[in-house]
Enzyme design. Structure first.
Site, PDB file in Angstrom:
ATOM      1  N   ARG A  39       7.335   0.588   1.263  1.00 12.94           N
ATOM      2  CA  ARG A  39       6.329  -0.412   0.878  1.00 12.94           C
ATOM      3  C   ARG A  39       6.999  -1.683   0.342  1.00 12.94           C
ATOM      4  O   ARG A  39       6.520  -2.790   0.599  1.00 12.94           O
ATOM      5  CB  ARG A  39       5.379   0.182  -0.148  1.00 12.94           C
ATOM      6  CG  ARG A  39       4.490   1.268   0.471  1.00 12.94           C
ATOM      7  CD  ARG A  39       3.446   1.760  -0.490  1.00 12.94           C
ATOM      8  NE  ARG A  39       2.561   2.729   0.148  1.00 12.94           N
ATOM      9  CZ  ARG A  39       1.477   3.226  -0.412  1.00 12.94           C
ATOM     10  NH1 ARG A  39       1.139   2.842  -1.632  1.00 12.94           N
ATOM     11  NH2 ARG A  39       0.725   4.103   0.217  1.00 12.94           N
ATOM     12  N   ASP A 146     -11.474  -4.120  -7.619  1.00 15.83           N
ATOM     13  CA  ASP A 146     -10.230  -3.436  -7.270  1.00 15.83           C
ATOM     14  C   ASP A 146      -9.072  -4.268  -7.813  1.00 15.83           C
ATOM     15  O   ASP A 146      -9.217  -5.477  -8.037  1.00 15.83           O
ATOM     16  CB  ASP A 146     -10.098  -3.260  -5.750  1.00 15.83           C
ATOM     17  CG  ASP A 146      -9.139  -2.128  -5.390  1.00 15.83           C
ATOM     18  OD1 ASP A 146      -9.620  -1.011  -5.129  1.00 15.83           O
ATOM     19  OD2 ASP A 146      -7.912  -2.346  -5.402  1.00 15.83           O
TER      20      ASP A 146
END
Length: 278
Positions: A39, A146
């Site tokens: 990532r 979020d």
């Protein structure tokens, strides 16, 4: 250069894990190191840094890159009508309240916390819009939050591939989905009558100001708290409980559990908690 880069060192992994735990409550244990590396490489490609060490030296001091770092390390998994028994329960609960003049209110507020790419708040809006057909005076609004800007962008667009909307009934698809014609892919867009009930915004469950969100009749925070430490989880649940009106509902994921009484909840069914009226 990136293809030949060395692995993430134990020291760099430790300082990254410490930062991400304090900033976002995300746990990054040693066994996730290869996932972390894959990532992080995405951010190295974008920022042109030559090594994990060089990137972290810079990123941990740069507030705008910290947002992107948290985003890239956040796991987002969601579906339309995920854990559908929650929505059946909510429909029944609200129907009973709307039929009872002493319990009925003019406006109902909901919070989809950790809304990811938007499937949960749009599912909730479909369920509530269907209730509105039976109870024309029923009004509702949804706060959808979020920590990750990238998923909020997707959620705001409200455009999904056809295969993702399979869990939605054909009746609701006809009511609430618009076909988007493109040659390459079969896409649908959420109808404006749902979208205008939802406000998407960033919110960090570890550092955010819960009192600024106001009071809610229902809060969904499903499969989010599994990423937090027990102490962080307890702190968050206490703040969710304070944000609920008396009799309000708190929905968590089926892989999660909590001692309802400890936080002032009854549990009418597994993973659904109701705030005890004081």
């Amino acid at each position: 250069m990136i293809g030949h880069m060395g692995p993430l060192s134990e020291r760099d992994h430790h300082r990254l894990a410490e930062f991400i735990d304090q900033a976002a409550g995300i746990q990054l244990p040693a066994h996730k190191r290869s996932l972390i590396e894959s990532r992080l490489r995405k951010r190295l490609m974008v920022t042109g840094k030559d090594s994990f060490h060089q990137y972290l030296d810079w990123a941990l001091m740069d507030s705008s890159e910290q947002v992107m770092l948290i985003d890239v390390l956040t796991t987002n998994k969601t579906d339309f009508f995920r854990e559908s028994n929650h929505f059946s329960f909510l429909t029944e609960y609200l129907s009973q309240r709307l039929q009872n003049a002493s319990l009925r209110r003019s406006h109902y507020r909901f919070w989809s916390a950790g809304c990811s790419t938007g499937e949960e708040p749009y599912t909730l809006a479909m369920v509530l819009e269907n209730l509105k057909r039976d109870y024309p005076g029923f009004q509702y609004s949804i706060e959808a939050t979020d920590i990750a800007p990238s998923v909020l962008d997707t959620a705001r667009r409200g455009v999904y591939s056809h295969d993702l909307v399979q869990p939605i009934s054909m009746v609701d698809r006809k009511r609430y989905l618009l076909r988007k014609k493109t040659r390459q892919v079969d896409l649908v867009k959420i109808a404006p009558e749902l979208r205008h009930h939802i406000r998407f915004a960033p919110f960090n469950l570890i550092t955010g100001n819960f009192s600024s969100m106001g009071e809610f009749d229902g809060i969904f925070c499903r499969n989010v708290m599994i990423y937090f430490s027990p102490a962080q989880r307890e702190q968050i649940i206490e703040q969710f409980a304070a944000a609920l009106s008396a009799g309000g509902l708190f929905f968590i994921g089926h892989s999660e559990g909590l001692s309802g009484r400890q936080f002032g909840f009854d549990s009418p069914m597994p993973t659904v908690y109701q705030k005890i009226s004081s």
